[in-house]
Design a protein around this motif. Sequence first.
Motif, PDB file in Angstrom:
ATOM      1  N   ILE A  12       0.858  -1.173   0.000  1.00  0.00           N
ATOM      2  CA  ILE A  12       0.000   0.000   0.000  1.00  0.00           C
ATOM      3  C   ILE A  12       0.902   1.234   0.000  1.00  0.00           C
ATOM      4  O   ILE A  12       1.916   1.268   0.710  1.00  0.00           O
ATOM      5  N   CYS A  13       0.532   2.232  -0.793  1.00  0.00           N
ATOM      6  CA  CYS A  13       1.273   3.497  -0.872  1.00  0.00           C
ATOM      7  C   CYS A  13       0.292   4.644  -0.668  1.00  0.00           C
ATOM      8  O   CYS A  13      -0.774   4.643  -1.280  1.00  0.00           O
ATOM      9  N   ASP A  14       0.659   5.607   0.152  1.00  0.00           N
ATOM     10  CA  ASP A  14      -0.149   6.822   0.234  1.00  0.00           C
ATOM     11  C   ASP A  14       0.015   7.655  -1.031  1.00  0.00           C
ATOM     12  O   ASP A  14      -0.879   8.385  -1.424  1.00  0.00           O
ATOM     13  N   ASN A  15       1.190   7.543  -1.652  1.00  0.00           N
ATOM     14  CA  ASN A  15       1.510   8.267  -2.874  1.00  0.00           C
ATOM     15  C   ASN A  15       2.182   7.279  -3.824  1.00  0.00           C
ATOM     16  O   ASN A  15       3.309   6.846  -3.574  1.00  0.00           O
ATOM     17  N   LEU A  16       1.482   6.906  -4.878  1.00  0.00           N
ATOM     18  CA  LEU A  16       1.980   5.882  -5.793  1.00  0.00           C
ATOM     19  C   LEU A  16       3.306   6.273  -6.428  1.00  0.00           C
ATOM     20  O   LEU A  16       4.214   5.450  -6.545  1.00  0.00           O
ATOM     21  N   GLU A  17       3.445   7.515  -6.816  1.00  0.00           N
ATOM     22  CA  GLU A  17       4.691   7.954  -7.448  1.00  0.00           C
ATOM     23  C   GLU A  17       5.870   7.825  -6.482  1.00  0.00           C
ATOM     24  O   GLU A  17       6.975   7.445  -6.882  1.00  0.00           O
ATOM     25  N   ALA A  18       5.659   8.135  -5.195  1.00  0.00           N
ATOM     26  CA  ALA A  18       6.728   7.970  -4.190  1.00  0.00           C
ATOM     27  C   ALA A  18       7.070   6.495  -4.030  1.00  0.00           C
ATOM     28  O   ALA A  18       8.236   6.136  -3.846  1.00  0.00           O
ATOM     29  N   GLY A  19       6.059   5.627  -4.116  1.00  0.00           N
ATOM     30  CA  GLY A  19       6.313   4.187  -4.054  1.00  0.00           C
ATOM     31  C   GLY A  19       7.149   3.716  -5.229  1.00  0.00           C
ATOM     32  O   GLY A  19       8.079   2.922  -5.062  1.00  0.00           O
ATOM     33  N   ASP A  72     -12.163   2.671  -0.261  1.00  0.00           N
ATOM     34  CA  ASP A  72     -11.955   1.363   0.364  1.00  0.00           C
ATOM     35  C   ASP A  72     -13.172   0.986   1.203  1.00  0.00           C
ATOM     36  O   ASP A  72     -13.099   0.918   2.417  1.00  0.00           O
ATOM     37  N   GLU A  73     -14.298   0.737   0.536  1.00  0.00           N
ATOM     38  CA  GLU A  73     -15.513   0.383   1.260  1.00  0.00           C
ATOM     39  C   GLU A  73     -15.375  -0.953   1.998  1.00  0.00           C
ATOM     40  O   GLU A  73     -16.087  -1.192   2.974  1.00  0.00           O
ATOM     41  N   VAL A  74     -14.471  -1.806   1.543  1.00  0.00           N
ATOM     42  CA  VAL A  74     -14.260  -3.096   2.188  1.00  0.00           C
ATOM     43  C   VAL A  74     -13.474  -2.931   3.494  1.00  0.00           C
ATOM     44  O   VAL A  74     -13.648  -3.676   4.442  1.00  0.00           O
ATOM     45  N   GLY A  75     -12.588  -1.920   3.533  1.00  0.00           N
ATOM     46  CA  GLY A  75     -11.710  -1.737   4.683  1.00  0.00           C
ATOM     47  C   GLY A  75     -10.504  -2.660   4.643  1.00  0.00           C
ATOM     48  O   GLY A  75      -9.776  -2.789   5.613  1.00  0.00           O
ATOM     49  N   LEU A  76     -10.270  -3.268   3.510  1.00  0.00           N
ATOM     50  CA  LEU A  76      -9.188  -4.229   3.352  1.00  0.00           C
ATOM     51  C   LEU A  76      -7.812  -3.571   3.367  1.00  0.00           C
ATOM     52  O   LEU A  76      -6.830  -4.183   3.777  1.00  0.00           O
ATOM     53  N   TYR A  77      -7.738  -2.340   2.927  1.00  0.00           N
ATOM     54  CA  TYR A  77      -6.447  -1.665   2.838  1.00  0.00           C
ATOM     55  C   TYR A  77      -6.216  -0.696   3.990  1.00  0.00           C
ATOM     56  O   TYR A  77      -5.082  -0.448   4.382  1.00  0.00           O
ATOM     57  N   ALA A  78      -7.273  -0.154   4.546  1.00  0.00           N
ATOM     58  CA  ALA A  78      -7.152   0.824   5.629  1.00  0.00           C
ATOM     59  C   ALA A  78      -6.536   0.221   6.882  1.00  0.00           C
ATOM     60  O   ALA A  78      -5.988   0.946   7.708  1.00  0.00           O
ATOM     61  N   ASN A  79      -6.607  -1.095   7.034  1.00  0.00           N
ATOM     62  CA  ASN A  79      -6.068  -1.721   8.235  1.00  0.00           C
ATOM     63  C   ASN A  79      -4.565  -1.999   8.146  1.00  0.00           C
ATOM     64  O   ASN A  79      -4.004  -2.631   9.030  1.00  0.00           O
ATOM     65  N   THR A  80      -3.915  -1.539   7.099  1.00  0.00           N
ATOM     66  CA  THR A  80      -2.470  -1.671   6.962  1.00  0.00           C
ATOM     67  C   THR A  80      -1.821  -0.435   7.576  1.00  0.00           C
ATOM     68  O   THR A  80      -1.881   0.645   7.003  1.00  0.00           O
ATOM     69  N   LEU A  81      -1.258  -0.601   8.747  1.00  0.00           N
ATOM     70  CA  LEU A  81      -0.746   0.536   9.509  1.00  0.00           C
ATOM     71  C   LEU A  81       0.483   1.150   8.863  1.00  0.00           C
ATOM     72  O   LEU A  81       1.313   0.455   8.276  1.00  0.00           O
ATOM     73  N   LEU A  87       6.094   2.610   1.542  1.00  0.00           N
ATOM     74  CA  LEU A  87       5.527   1.300   1.222  1.00  0.00           C
ATOM     75  C   LEU A  87       5.121   0.581   2.507  1.00  0.00           C
ATOM     76  O   LEU A  87       5.870   0.579   3.477  1.00  0.00           O
ATOM     77  N   ARG A  88       3.938  -0.034   2.479  1.00  0.00           N
ATOM     78  CA  ARG A  88       3.476  -0.849   3.603  1.00  0.00           C
ATOM     79  C   ARG A  88       3.055  -2.209   3.049  1.00  0.00           C
ATOM     80  O   ARG A  88       2.135  -2.292   2.232  1.00  0.00           O
ATOM     81  N   PHE A  89       3.699  -3.272   3.504  1.00  0.00           N
ATOM     82  CA  PHE A  89       3.398  -4.611   3.003  1.00  0.00           C
ATOM     83  C   PHE A  89       1.941  -4.957   3.288  1.00  0.00           C
ATOM     84  O   PHE A  89       1.417  -4.698   4.371  1.00  0.00           O
ATOM     85  N   HIS A  90       1.275  -5.591   2.297  1.00  0.00           N
ATOM     86  CA  HIS A  90      -0.140  -5.917   2.440  1.00  0.00           C
ATOM     87  C   HIS A  90      -0.463  -7.390   2.203  1.00  0.00           C
ATOM     88  O   HIS A  90      -1.158  -8.014   2.989  1.00  0.00           O
ATOM     89  N   HIS A  91       0.002  -7.969   1.094  1.00  0.00           N
ATOM     90  CA  HIS A  91      -0.346  -9.359   0.800  1.00  0.00           C
ATOM     91  C   HIS A  91       0.629  -9.995  -0.178  1.00  0.00           C
ATOM     92  O   HIS A  91       1.418  -9.301  -0.810  1.00  0.00           O
ATOM     93  N   VAL A  92       0.543 -11.324  -0.274  1.00  0.00           N
ATOM     94  CA  VAL A  92       1.228 -12.072  -1.320  1.00  0.00           C
ATOM     95  C   VAL A  92       0.142 -12.632  -2.231  1.00  0.00           C
ATOM     96  O   VAL A  92      -1.008 -12.785  -1.822  1.00  0.00           O
ATOM     97  N   CYS A  93       0.521 -12.904  -3.481  1.00  0.00           N
ATOM     98  CA  CYS A  93      -0.453 -13.399  -4.452  1.00  0.00           C
ATOM     99  C   CYS A  93       0.072 -14.659  -5.114  1.00  0.00           C
ATOM    100  O   CYS A  93       1.261 -14.749  -5.443  1.00  0.00           O
ATOM    101  N   PHE A 136      -0.431 -15.542   9.388  1.00  0.00           N
ATOM    102  CA  PHE A 136       0.715 -15.056   8.626  1.00  0.00           C
ATOM    103  C   PHE A 136       0.991 -13.563   8.786  1.00  0.00           C
ATOM    104  O   PHE A 136       2.022 -13.076   8.339  1.00  0.00           O
ATOM    105  N   GLY A 137       0.039 -12.825   9.322  1.00  0.00           N
ATOM    106  CA  GLY A 137       0.224 -11.386   9.488  1.00  0.00           C
ATOM    107  C   GLY A 137      -0.158 -10.584   8.262  1.00  0.00           C
ATOM    108  O   GLY A 137       0.052  -9.375   8.224  1.00  0.00           O
ATOM    109  N   HIS A 138      -0.735 -11.234   7.250  1.00  0.00           N
ATOM    110  CA  HIS A 138      -1.128 -10.538   6.030  1.00  0.00           C
ATOM    111  C   HIS A 138      -2.192 -11.351   5.297  1.00  0.00           C
ATOM    112  O   HIS A 138      -2.506 -12.485   5.658  1.00  0.00           O
ATOM    113  N   TYR A 139      -2.743 -10.748   4.256  1.00  0.00           N
ATOM    114  CA  TYR A 139      -3.725 -11.411   3.405  1.00  0.00           C
ATOM    115  C   TYR A 139      -3.020 -12.323   2.405  1.00  0.00           C
ATOM    116  O   TYR A 139      -1.849 -12.116   2.072  1.00  0.00           O
TER     117      TYR A 139
END
Length: 156
Positions: A12-19, A72-81, A87-93, A136-139
């Motif tokens: 997750i990035c607050d600013n994609l270009e900075a990421g 983020d109506e699901v709230g899936l990304y907002a819970n990434t502190l 950059l904040r790690f969120h999930h593996v795919c 695992f600590g992530h999605y």
Amino acid sequence: MLEGLHYQNAYICDNLEAGIDVFRGRGLVKEPIIIPVDQEVMTPRGLKRQKSRICFIWIGDLQYELIEVETDEVGLYANTLSNGGPLRFHHVCFRIDDWADFRRRVDEQEFPVAMERADAGENDLKFLYLDARKVFGHYLEYTWMPEDQWQQIRAM
């Protein structure tokens, strides 16, 4: 449930270009394309909207997905502190070969489905997120796509 081809780590990035800047000088060869995504996803609470700006960066055989969340109506990304960085790690795919078999087994395993693509037709990209944070600590995200679409994603 860990299966398929692990090909992606997502942040997750607050600013994609900075990421994206984080990857410059660290293996970024090809400038990524920023993709707007506005979609409805199925959740345990019904249809919800997810709107983001994303990009994919390949370094070797690993894809980095960067996500700047707009809605983020699901709230899936907002819970990434926040960790104070861009950059904040969120999930593996993982890429799955047989979606019907995989999807049947999802309902038999321990992790709840957090969200799933709502409008996937037979030959459309399919994805779902399992909430594996307690273990695992992530999605965990799982995807299925036709081979030609996989080749397009690999070429990005």
